[in-house]
Design a protein around this motif. Sequence first.
Motif, PDB file in Angstrom:
ATOM      1  N   LEU A 105      63.228  -4.794  45.230  1.00 60.29           N
ATOM      2  CA  LEU A 105      61.866  -4.296  45.273  1.00 60.29           C
ATOM      3  C   LEU A 105      60.816  -5.527  45.216  1.00 60.29           C
ATOM      4  N   SER A 106      61.022  -6.681  44.394  1.00 60.06           N
ATOM      5  CA  SER A 106      60.073  -7.365  44.321  1.00 60.06           C
ATOM      6  C   SER A 106      60.042  -8.471  45.497  1.00 60.06           C
ATOM      7  N   VAL A 107      61.368  -8.636  46.068  1.00 60.20           N
ATOM      8  CA  VAL A 107      61.556  -9.316  47.304  1.00 60.20           C
ATOM      9  C   VAL A 107      60.822  -8.569  48.454  1.00 60.20           C
ATOM     10  N   ALA A 108      60.997  -7.598  48.613  1.00 63.42           N
ATOM     11  CA  ALA A 108      60.396  -6.766  49.532  1.00 63.42           C
ATOM     12  C   ALA A 108      58.754  -6.637  49.253  1.00 63.42           C
ATOM     13  N   LEU A 109      58.417  -6.637  48.433  1.00 63.29           N
ATOM     14  CA  LEU A 109      56.980  -6.674  48.150  1.00 63.29           C
ATOM     15  C   LEU A 109      56.391  -8.156  48.735  1.00 63.29           C
ATOM     16  N   ALA A 110      57.091  -9.179  48.214  1.00 65.12           N
ATOM     17  CA  ALA A 110      56.451 -10.601  48.394  1.00 65.12           C
ATOM     18  C   ALA A 110      56.787 -10.633  50.001  1.00 65.12           C
ATOM     19  N   ALA A 111      57.912 -10.109  50.481  1.00 60.28           N
ATOM     20  CA  ALA A 111      58.241 -10.481  51.982  1.00 60.28           C
ATOM     21  C   ALA A 111      57.196  -9.861  52.932  1.00 60.28           C
ATOM     22  N   ASP A 112      56.890  -8.615  52.769  1.00 61.91           N
ATOM     23  CA  ASP A 112      56.279  -7.615  53.547  1.00 61.91           C
ATOM     24  C   ASP A 112      54.939  -7.187  53.564  1.00 61.91           C
ATOM     25  N   THR A 113      54.352  -7.318  52.404  1.00 61.41           N
ATOM     26  CA  THR A 113      52.970  -6.594  52.025  1.00 61.41           C
ATOM     27  C   THR A 113      51.994  -7.203  53.266  1.00 61.41           C
ATOM     28  N   VAL A 114      51.894  -8.332  53.139  1.00 59.99           N
ATOM     29  CA  VAL A 114      50.714  -8.846  53.880  1.00 59.99           C
ATOM     30  C   VAL A 114      51.070  -8.556  55.317  1.00 59.99           C
ATOM     31  N   SER A 115      52.136  -8.692  55.985  1.00 54.43           N
ATOM     32  CA  SER A 115      52.624  -8.441  57.146  1.00 54.43           C
ATOM     33  C   SER A 115      52.388  -6.790  57.469  1.00 54.43           C
ATOM     34  N   ILE A 116      52.911  -6.173  56.740  1.00 56.97           N
ATOM     35  CA  ILE A 116      52.638  -4.620  56.888  1.00 56.97           C
ATOM     36  C   ILE A 116      51.241  -4.248  56.932  1.00 56.97           C
ATOM     37  N   ALA A 117      50.509  -5.010  55.905  1.00 55.99           N
ATOM     38  CA  ALA A 117      48.915  -4.550  55.659  1.00 55.99           C
ATOM     39  C   ALA A 117      48.291  -5.086  57.054  1.00 55.99           C
ATOM     40  N   VAL A 118      48.495  -6.083  57.849  1.00 56.09           N
ATOM     41  CA  VAL A 118      47.964  -6.901  59.153  1.00 56.09           C
ATOM     42  C   VAL A 118      48.285  -5.750  60.127  1.00 56.09           C
ATOM     43  N   MET A 119      49.712  -5.402  60.252  1.00 55.79           N
ATOM     44  CA  MET A 119      49.877  -4.454  61.069  1.00 55.79           C
ATOM     45  C   MET A 119      49.418  -3.197  61.008  1.00 55.79           C
ATOM     46  N   GLU A 120      49.218  -2.716  59.982  1.00 56.89           N
ATOM     47  CA  GLU A 120      48.527  -1.269  59.771  1.00 56.89           C
ATOM     48  C   GLU A 120      46.982  -1.497  60.246  1.00 56.89           C
ATOM     49  N   VAL A 121      46.344  -2.581  59.663  1.00 54.83           N
ATOM     50  CA  VAL A 121      45.045  -2.518  59.914  1.00 54.83           C
ATOM     51  C   VAL A 121      44.842  -2.559  61.337  1.00 54.83           C
ATOM     52  N   VAL A 122      45.459  -3.153  62.236  1.00 49.22           N
ATOM     53  CA  VAL A 122      45.308  -3.526  63.489  1.00 49.22           C
ATOM     54  C   VAL A 122      45.864  -2.237  64.429  1.00 49.22           C
ATOM     55  N   ASP A 123      47.072  -1.501  64.054  1.00 49.87           N
ATOM     56  CA  ASP A 123      47.491  -0.479  65.024  1.00 49.87           C
ATOM     57  C   ASP A 123      46.635   0.823  64.737  1.00 49.87           C
ATOM     58  N   ASN A 124      46.152   0.901  63.341  1.00 52.04           N
ATOM     59  CA  ASN A 124      45.607   2.116  63.215  1.00 52.04           C
ATOM     60  C   ASN A 124      44.114   1.970  63.699  1.00 52.04           C
ATOM     61  N   GLY A 125      43.491   0.558  63.782  1.00 54.95           N
ATOM     62  CA  GLY A 125      42.409   0.121  64.342  1.00 54.95           C
ATOM     63  C   GLY A 125      42.098   0.714  65.678  1.00 54.95           C
ATOM     64  N   VAL A 126      43.275   0.056  66.504  1.00 56.78           N
ATOM     65  CA  VAL A 126      43.331   0.424  67.761  1.00 56.78           C
ATOM     66  C   VAL A 126      43.417   1.936  68.177  1.00 56.78           C
ATOM     67  N   VAL A 127      44.206   2.612  67.597  1.00 57.94           N
ATOM     68  CA  VAL A 127      44.436   4.186  67.637  1.00 57.94           C
ATOM     69  C   VAL A 127      43.133   4.751  67.572  1.00 57.94           C
ATOM     70  N   LEU A 128      42.387   4.438  66.436  1.00 56.05           N
ATOM     71  CA  LEU A 128      41.366   5.131  66.061  1.00 56.05           C
ATOM     72  C   LEU A 128      40.065   4.773  67.012  1.00 56.05           C
ATOM     73  N   ALA A 129      40.255   3.568  67.774  1.00 58.28           N
ATOM     74  CA  ALA A 129      39.332   3.095  68.662  1.00 58.28           C
ATOM     75  C   ALA A 129      39.334   3.490  70.192  1.00 58.28           C
ATOM     76  N   VAL A 130      40.599   4.271  70.536  1.00 58.67           N
ATOM     77  CA  VAL A 130      40.676   5.027  71.604  1.00 58.67           C
ATOM     78  C   VAL A 130      40.221   6.162  71.692  1.00 58.67           C
ATOM     79  N   PRO A 131      39.070   6.456  72.222  1.00 64.94           N
ATOM     80  CA  PRO A 131      38.311   7.935  72.227  1.00 64.94           C
ATOM     81  C   PRO A 131      39.380   9.119  72.540  1.00 64.94           C
ATOM     82  N   GLY A 132      39.277   9.963  71.679  1.00 63.93           N
ATOM     83  CA  GLY A 132      40.194  11.058  71.949  1.00 63.93           C
ATOM     84  C   GLY A 132      41.750  10.968  71.485  1.00 63.93           C
TER      85      GLY A 132
END
Length: 147
Positions: A72-99
Amino acid sequence: MDTTGWRPALQATLHCLTGCAIGEVLGMVIGTSLGWHNAATVVLSIALAFVFGYALTMRGVLAAGVTFRQALSVALAADTVSIAVMEVVDNGVVLAVPGAMDAGLGSVLFWGSLAVSLLIAFVVTTPVNRWMIGRGRGHAVVHQYHH
């Protein structure tokens, strides 16, 4: 073996994308099919993206024989920033597409915007992962557990 260049960054981002996509799609499908508000659907999608992203990393690390807590410690260190960036971008794009969020599961708009958002998130996250790996962070911490 190139441990700081584009190849490991692409591999790390693809790994991240896999977990994020599983969680993101599952969350969007659940929230949309239940008629949830966009905010609740996005929160569920993000939570599931982190769960699946961490789980994929932990699976490989646990196979190397470490304890659950260490994995769990390794996963948190390895993936947190990557997942966070990916989630901000992909959710931002979906929310930006009207409808897109209200289009429904049978809609090309819904699935198309989700697919495009994940592609854009992959492109944006890859240089972030390269930067982190080059500094011994992010997915670089997982490399010692690969056989």
